[in-house]
Scaffold this motif. Structure first.
Motif, PDB file in Angstrom:
ATOM      1  N   PRO B 149       0.727  -1.078  -0.038  1.00  0.00           N
ATOM      2  CA  PRO B 149      -0.129  -0.114  -0.007  1.00  0.00           C
ATOM      3  C   PRO B 149       0.832   1.294   0.093  1.00  0.00           C
ATOM      4  O   PRO B 149       1.852   1.274   0.605  1.00  0.00           O
ATOM      5  CB  PRO B 149      -0.798  -0.039   1.157  1.00  0.00           C
ATOM      6  CG  PRO B 149      -0.388  -1.461   1.861  1.00  0.00           C
ATOM      7  CD  PRO B 149       0.861  -1.945   1.268  1.00  0.00           C
ATOM      8  N   ALA B 202      -3.579   1.646   4.064  1.00  0.00           N
ATOM      9  CA  ALA B 202      -2.978   0.183   4.394  1.00  0.00           C
ATOM     10  C   ALA B 202      -4.423  -0.731   4.779  1.00  0.00           C
ATOM     11  O   ALA B 202      -4.631  -1.679   4.474  1.00  0.00           O
ATOM     12  CB  ALA B 202      -2.020   0.095   5.334  1.00  0.00           C
ATOM     13  N   LEU B 203      -5.241   0.157   5.938  1.00  0.00           N
ATOM     14  CA  LEU B 203      -6.465  -0.556   6.242  1.00  0.00           C
ATOM     15  C   LEU B 203      -7.172  -1.105   5.043  1.00  0.00           C
ATOM     16  O   LEU B 203      -7.779  -2.108   5.470  1.00  0.00           O
ATOM     17  CB  LEU B 203      -7.171   0.222   7.491  1.00  0.00           C
ATOM     18  CG  LEU B 203      -6.612   0.181   8.858  1.00  0.00           C
ATOM     19  CD1 LEU B 203      -7.163   1.209   9.567  1.00  0.00           C
ATOM     20  CD2 LEU B 203      -7.089  -1.368   9.274  1.00  0.00           C
ATOM     21  N   THR B 205      -6.776  -1.807   2.193  1.00  0.00           N
ATOM     22  CA  THR B 205      -6.459  -3.052   1.399  1.00  0.00           C
ATOM     23  C   THR B 205      -6.224  -4.004   2.171  1.00  0.00           C
ATOM     24  O   THR B 205      -5.582  -5.116   1.382  1.00  0.00           O
ATOM     25  CB  THR B 205      -4.994  -2.423   0.722  1.00  0.00           C
ATOM     26  OG1 THR B 205      -3.976  -2.092   1.748  1.00  0.00           O
ATOM     27  CG2 THR B 205      -5.122  -1.218  -0.194  1.00  0.00           C
ATOM     28  N   THR B 206      -6.378  -4.250   3.581  1.00  0.00           N
ATOM     29  CA  THR B 206      -6.227  -5.344   4.386  1.00  0.00           C
ATOM     30  C   THR B 206      -7.596  -5.954   4.596  1.00  0.00           C
ATOM     31  O   THR B 206      -8.417  -5.444   5.253  1.00  0.00           O
ATOM     32  CB  THR B 206      -5.327  -5.099   5.660  1.00  0.00           C
ATOM     33  OG1 THR B 206      -4.409  -4.572   5.195  1.00  0.00           O
ATOM     34  CG2 THR B 206      -5.122  -6.113   6.485  1.00  0.00           C
TER      35      THR B 206
END
Ligand SMILES: Nc1nc2c(ncn2[C@@H]2O[C@H](COP(=O)(O)OP(=O)(O)O)[C@@H](O)[C@H]2O)c(=O)[nH]1
Ligand SMILES: [Mg+2]
Lengths: 137, 208
Positions: B149, B202-203, B205-206
């Motif tokens: 990310p 990042a969250l 894409t997690t």
């Protein structure tokens, strides 16, 4: 630069009972990986007596190749340090520091900690914690 | 390089006092990191210094140059090896949670380092200077292919034209879901906001 993951494969497989099951140790040395000395200050290869007199203290078999760099690393690691911090403070290339750390870990002089999430991507719970920490700054 | 740069927003070196977690050798905090990438002079070290609780430190990795043109100030010409410098800083986010920020040059010939550096990382901030947008292409290509990310942070140097973010996006061929922020690397608040946006990305894409 050396690899981040340094695996030691034993030349031959040791019996389980002798190794406590640790037949193969794999240590991950990322730049942010924390390490700490297992010695207490004053341990380690003895230097010359402070006042130049008196007998040397009884010397245990030095299992450490007493390279000055390795001693410098152990001394730094009386405080918890990351791999990158050690390289920066000792002005040594990262690759060299990693090799020395691996050697020191094998000799039982330093401990290598897990990052908490291995080498994988941080999970949501960890990301939420980082977010919370940044918000509080 | 200890804190002489007056443009740095971080605390002075005198405040490099040990944190509680550093004195307990029986356990270690969770260690996380964010990569700050971009061309030379784009403001990576400034960015790191603005939020770091320690004066940014410098690490070096030695690399071998295979007859390639050497084009940066840290490299030694006419040698087969050169040194790549990375500046990094640290933020203690909680008693058991530490975040490292690694500023690293973005040229393609440094990719050998990145494979190593991005392992376990939260993500990357790609810094861009609108006068030299092409400098960040390699970093974008790398993070795209690595699946890490990332967001783009345009470091707005004063005296340079403010560009419409949509124009910048287009010039960078940035997918619409990748955040682009305009910021000032010298301002701590702006840097913290940028980090928040990256962690949010990042969250996103997690998987949960
Ligand atoms: N005017 C201005 N100067 C900046 C800004 N960010 C960085 N600089 C300056 O630009 C130069 C290069 O920044 P530096 O952080 O060393 O770039 P790096 O090579 O990417 O690490 C330094 O002299 C900084 O003080 C900014 O936002 N505005
Ligand atoms: Mg720099």
């Amino acid at each position: 630069m050396s690899q981040a993951v340094l695996c030691r494969k034993p030349a031959r497989v040791r019996p389980y009972s002798l190794t406590g099951g640790r037949q193969r140790r794999c240590r991950v040395l990322l730049v942010e990986t924390f390490v700490a000395a297992l010695d207490t200050p004053g341990d380690g290869p003895p230097g010359p007596p402070p006042d130049g007199s008196g007998p040397l203290p009884p010397r245990s078999v030095p299992e450490v190749r007493a390279v000055p760099e390795a001693r410098a690393i152990v001394e730094l690691c009386f405080r918890l340090r990351s791999v990158a911090e050690i390289a920066a403070l000792l002005k040594m290339p990262l690759g060299v520091v990693r090799v020395l750390l691996l050697e020191l870990a094998d000799q039982g002089r330093i401990r290598v900690f897990d990052t908490g999430h291995g080498t994988g991507r941080p999970d949501r719970a960890l990301l939420e914690r980082v977010l919370g920490g940044l918000h509080r700054l | 390089m200890r804190g002489e740069d007056p443009t740095r927003g971080g605390p002075p070196a005198a405040l490099d006092v040990p944190r509680g977690w550093q004195t307990d050798r029986s356990r270690a905090p969770h260690a996380t990191k964010i990569v700050v990438a971009g061309g030379f002079g784009v403001g990576k070290t400034t960015f790191v210094g603005s939020v770091s609780e320690i004066t940014p430190l410098r690490t070096e990795a030695v690399m071998t140059v295979a007859g390639e043109a050497v084009d940066d100030r840290t490299a030694t010409p006419d040698k087969t090896t050169t040194t790549v410098a990375m500046d990094f800083g640290r933020i203690t986010l909680d008693t058991d949670l530490v975040l490292y920020l690694f500023g690293t040059p973005g040229q393609k010939r440094f990719w050998f380092m990145w494979d190593d550096l991005v392992r376990g990382a939260i993500g990357a901030v790609v810094m861009a200077d609108t006068r030299r947008l092409a400098d960040c292409f390699p970093a974008l290509d790398y993070f795209d292919s690595a699946g890490l990310p990332y967001i783009v942070a345009v470091n707005q140097f004063e005296g340079t034209a403010r560009h419409d973010p949509e124009e910048v996006r287009e010039a960078l061929a940035l997918p619409h879901q990748v955040p682009l922020v305009q910021m000032d690397a010298r301002q701590r608040v702006a840097v913290v906001d940028t980090l928040l946006i990256l962690v949010g990305r990042a969250l996103d894409t997690t998987p949960g």
